[in-house]
Write a protein that holds these residues in place. Structure first.
Motif, mmCIF file in Angstrom:
data_model
loop_
_atom_site.group_PDB
_atom_site.id
_atom_site.type_symbol
_atom_site.label_atom_id
_atom_site.label_comp_id
_atom_site.label_asym_id
_atom_site.label_seq_id
_atom_site.Cartn_x
_atom_site.Cartn_y
_atom_site.Cartn_z
ATOM 1 N N ALA A 1 0.842 -1.197 0.000
ATOM 2 C CA ALA A 1 0.000 0.000 0.000
ATOM 3 C C ALA A 1 0.876 1.245 0.000
ATOM 4 O O ALA A 1 1.885 1.306 0.696
ATOM 5 C CB ALA A 1 -0.921 0.002 1.210
ATOM 6 N N PHE A 2 0.468 2.255 -0.786
ATOM 7 C CA PHE A 2 1.161 3.539 -0.862
ATOM 8 C C PHE A 2 0.334 4.582 -0.129
ATOM 9 O O PHE A 2 -0.868 4.724 -0.387
ATOM 10 C CB PHE A 2 1.332 3.969 -2.322
ATOM 11 N N ASN A 3 0.970 5.323 0.777
ATOM 12 C CA ASN A 3 0.271 6.363 1.528
ATOM 13 C C ASN A 3 1.034 7.676 1.427
ATOM 14 O O ASN A 3 2.192 7.759 1.836
ATOM 15 C CB ASN A 3 0.130 5.965 3.000
ATOM 16 N N ILE A 4 0.366 8.698 0.856
ATOM 17 C CA ILE A 4 0.961 10.025 0.693
ATOM 18 C C ILE A 4 0.506 10.915 1.842
ATOM 19 O O ILE A 4 -0.666 10.909 2.219
ATOM 20 C CB ILE A 4 0.538 10.652 -0.649
ATOM 21 N N GLY A 5 1.440 11.698 2.395
ATOM 22 C CA GLY A 5 1.109 12.655 3.446
ATOM 23 C C GLY A 5 1.664 14.027 3.121
ATOM 24 O O GLY A 5 2.621 14.166 2.365
ATOM 25 N N GLY A 6 1.083 15.072 3.697
ATOM 26 C CA GLY A 6 1.545 16.429 3.475
ATOM 27 C C GLY A 6 0.446 17.273 2.845
ATOM 28 O O GLY A 6 -0.693 16.818 2.706
ATOM 29 N N PRO A 7 0.775 18.497 2.466
ATOM 30 C CA PRO A 7 2.115 19.103 2.504
ATOM 31 C C PRO A 7 2.479 19.671 3.877
ATOM 32 O O PRO A 7 1.607 20.080 4.631
ATOM 33 C CB PRO A 7 2.003 20.239 1.477
ATOM 34 N N TRP A 8 3.794 19.655 4.158
ATOM 35 C CA TRP A 8 4.332 20.199 5.391
ATOM 36 C C TRP A 8 5.527 21.092 5.093
ATOM 37 O O TRP A 8 6.069 21.081 3.978
ATOM 38 C CB TRP A 8 4.805 19.067 6.320
ATOM 39 N N LEU A 9 5.954 21.849 6.113
ATOM 40 C CA LEU A 9 7.246 22.513 6.010
ATOM 41 C C LEU A 9 8.339 21.443 5.953
ATOM 42 O O LEU A 9 8.156 20.339 6.482
ATOM 43 C CB LEU A 9 7.469 23.430 7.207
ATOM 44 N N PRO A 10 9.481 21.756 5.345
ATOM 45 C CA PRO A 10 10.493 20.718 5.060
ATOM 46 C C PRO A 10 11.333 20.323 6.272
ATOM 47 O O PRO A 10 12.552 20.524 6.308
ATOM 48 C CB PRO A 10 11.344 21.380 3.967
ATOM 49 N N HIS A 11 10.707 19.713 7.265
ATOM 50 C CA HIS A 11 11.409 19.343 8.503
ATOM 51 C C HIS A 11 12.584 18.404 8.248
ATOM 52 O O HIS A 11 13.609 18.488 8.927
ATOM 53 C CB HIS A 11 10.438 18.677 9.474
ATOM 54 N N ASN A 12 12.449 17.491 7.301
ATOM 55 C CA ASN A 12 13.491 16.492 7.082
ATOM 56 C C ASN A 12 14.605 16.977 6.164
ATOM 57 O O ASN A 12 15.547 16.224 5.896
ATOM 58 C CB ASN A 12 12.875 15.213 6.508
ATOM 59 N N PHE A 13 14.507 18.201 5.695
ATOM 60 C CA PHE A 13 15.529 18.726 4.794
ATOM 61 C C PHE A 13 16.316 19.875 5.406
ATOM 62 O O PHE A 13 17.494 20.049 5.095
ATOM 63 C CB PHE A 13 14.875 19.158 3.478
ATOM 64 N N VAL A 14 15.683 20.666 6.257
ATOM 65 C CA VAL A 14 16.382 21.762 6.930
ATOM 66 C C VAL A 14 15.785 21.937 8.319
ATOM 67 O O VAL A 14 14.584 21.793 8.516
ATOM 68 C CB VAL A 14 16.250 23.091 6.160
ATOM 69 N N GLN A 15 16.659 22.238 9.270
ATOM 70 C CA GLN A 15 16.183 22.504 10.623
ATOM 71 C C GLN A 15 17.284 23.188 11.406
ATOM 72 O O GLN A 15 18.418 22.724 11.418
ATOM 73 C CB GLN A 15 15.754 21.218 11.324
ATOM 74 N N PHE A 16 16.941 24.305 12.031
ATOM 75 C CA PHE A 16 17.905 25.038 12.826
ATOM 76 C C PHE A 16 17.340 25.239 14.218
ATOM 77 O O PHE A 16 16.130 25.406 14.380
ATOM 78 C CB PHE A 16 18.201 26.410 12.186
ATOM 79 N N ASP A 17 18.211 25.238 15.235
ATOM 80 C CA ASP A 17 17.759 25.321 16.621
ATOM 81 C C ASP A 17 18.508 26.435 17.355
ATOM 82 O O ASP A 17 19.645 26.252 17.776
ATOM 83 C CB ASP A 17 18.014 23.980 17.322
ATOM 84 N N PRO A 18 17.867 27.623 17.515
ATOM 85 C CA PRO A 18 18.541 28.726 18.215
ATOM 86 C C PRO A 18 18.909 28.402 19.655
ATOM 87 O O PRO A 18 19.773 29.045 20.224
ATOM 88 C CB PRO A 18 17.500 29.860 18.165
ATOM 89 N N SER A 19 18.268 27.438 20.272
ATOM 90 C CA SER A 19 18.579 27.114 21.662
ATOM 91 C C SER A 19 19.955 26.471 21.811
ATOM 92 O O SER A 19 20.419 26.255 22.922
ATOM 93 C CB SER A 19 17.510 26.174 22.249
ATOM 94 N N ASP A 20 20.613 26.143 20.660
ATOM 95 C CA ASP A 20 21.976 25.624 20.732
ATOM 96 C C ASP A 20 22.979 26.686 21.208
ATOM 97 O O ASP A 20 24.093 26.366 21.581
ATOM 98 C CB ASP A 20 22.443 25.123 19.348
ATOM 99 N N ARG A 21 22.562 27.938 21.195
ATOM 100 C CA ARG A 21 23.479 29.023 21.613
ATOM 101 C C ARG A 21 23.892 28.850 23.075
ATOM 102 O O ARG A 21 23.075 28.503 23.892
ATOM 103 C CB ARG A 21 22.810 30.378 21.432
#
Length: 245
Positions: free
Chosen positions: A225-245
């Motif tokens: 079975a094929f299941n399509i989901g979305g659309p979403w913001l590109p979480h798996n392609f880019v992600q930045f975390d300001p709390s790393d400061r």
């Protein structure tokens, strides 16, 4: 009072719609040069992964996804002050701008493949002659199988399932990949899942992506079975975390 950070975008985007974020606080833009962050006021400290907080975060991001190219932050990203966030955006301006260019005009879609059969292990065994013969030798000989016999058979089963997944995943990616800017394979969950793919798709190519998925499904085993989901913001392609400061 700190700031909960949802995403980063370009300052030349239009005005944001009215939004309510975590703790029902209004979300707004904090501009720094050519970039801005979508934020809402939040007590400094961890935001628990409770349903209401997750839902509030998703609500803000979903409202923006249709019209804006944004780099989503990790859930629970909090910065101590506006000055800290401004410094982060200024220091990482080049990297953030490059990532925004990478996802310009695109959204993320998911594609999951799963075996719609009662027993996926038995399904793979029946389609792998060498494994089927090994099972017969192990369980239908005159002596009871030893512990080592069971271990060896289990290893063969694991390898056969891995090869089955890899082959089907490669087959699907070869067909669907041409309709995407990027396509990546993520870890599968559970025995029945065959593939877990994340696709970066241009908004204008969404119909083409869905057509490619249907084409691939027609070429694949009927039990998958094929299941399509979305659309979403590109979480798996880019992600930045300001709390790393």
């Amino acid at each position: 009072m700190g700031l909960y950070v949802y995403a980063v975008g370009r300052s030349d985007d239009g005005e944001l719609p009215p939004l309510r974020g975590v703790f029902d606080r209004p979300a707004y833009r904090l501009d720094v040069g050519s970039l801005y962050a979508v934020v809402s006021e939040c007590p400094v400290g961890a935001v628990r992964a409770e349903r209401r907080n997750i839902a509030a975060t998703q609500r803000v991001l979903a409202a923006l996804n249709a019209n804006f190219d944004l780099l989503p932050m990790a859930f629970g990203t909090i910065t101590k002050s506006k000055d800290d966030l401004r410094l982060f955006l200024d220091e990482h301006h080049e990297t953030l701008t490059a990532q925004l260019q990478r996802i310009s005009g695109a959204i993320e879609m998911s594609l999951r493949l799963s075996l719609e059969v009662p027993d996926p292990i038995a399904y793979v065994v029946e389609r792998t002659p060498a494994l089927k013969a090994a099972r017969e030798r192990t369980f239908h000989s005159r002596r009871a199988p030893s512990y080592d016999d069971r271990i060896r058979l289990g290893q063969m089963v694991d390898e056969a399932l891995r090869q089955y997944r890899d082959a089907r995943t490669s087959q699907v990616m070869a067909v669907v990949g041409a309709s995407c800017a990027e396509l990546i394979a993520l870890p599968v969950r559970g025995e029945k899942e065959i593939a877990n793919l994340a696709a970066l798709v241009s908004r204008s190519d969404l119909d083409r992506f869905e057509a490619a998925v249907h084409e691939s499904a027609a070429q694949t085993d009927e039990d998958i079975a094929f299941n399509i989901g979305g659309p979403w913001l590109p979480h798996n392609f880019v992600q930045f975390d300001p709390s790393d400061r």
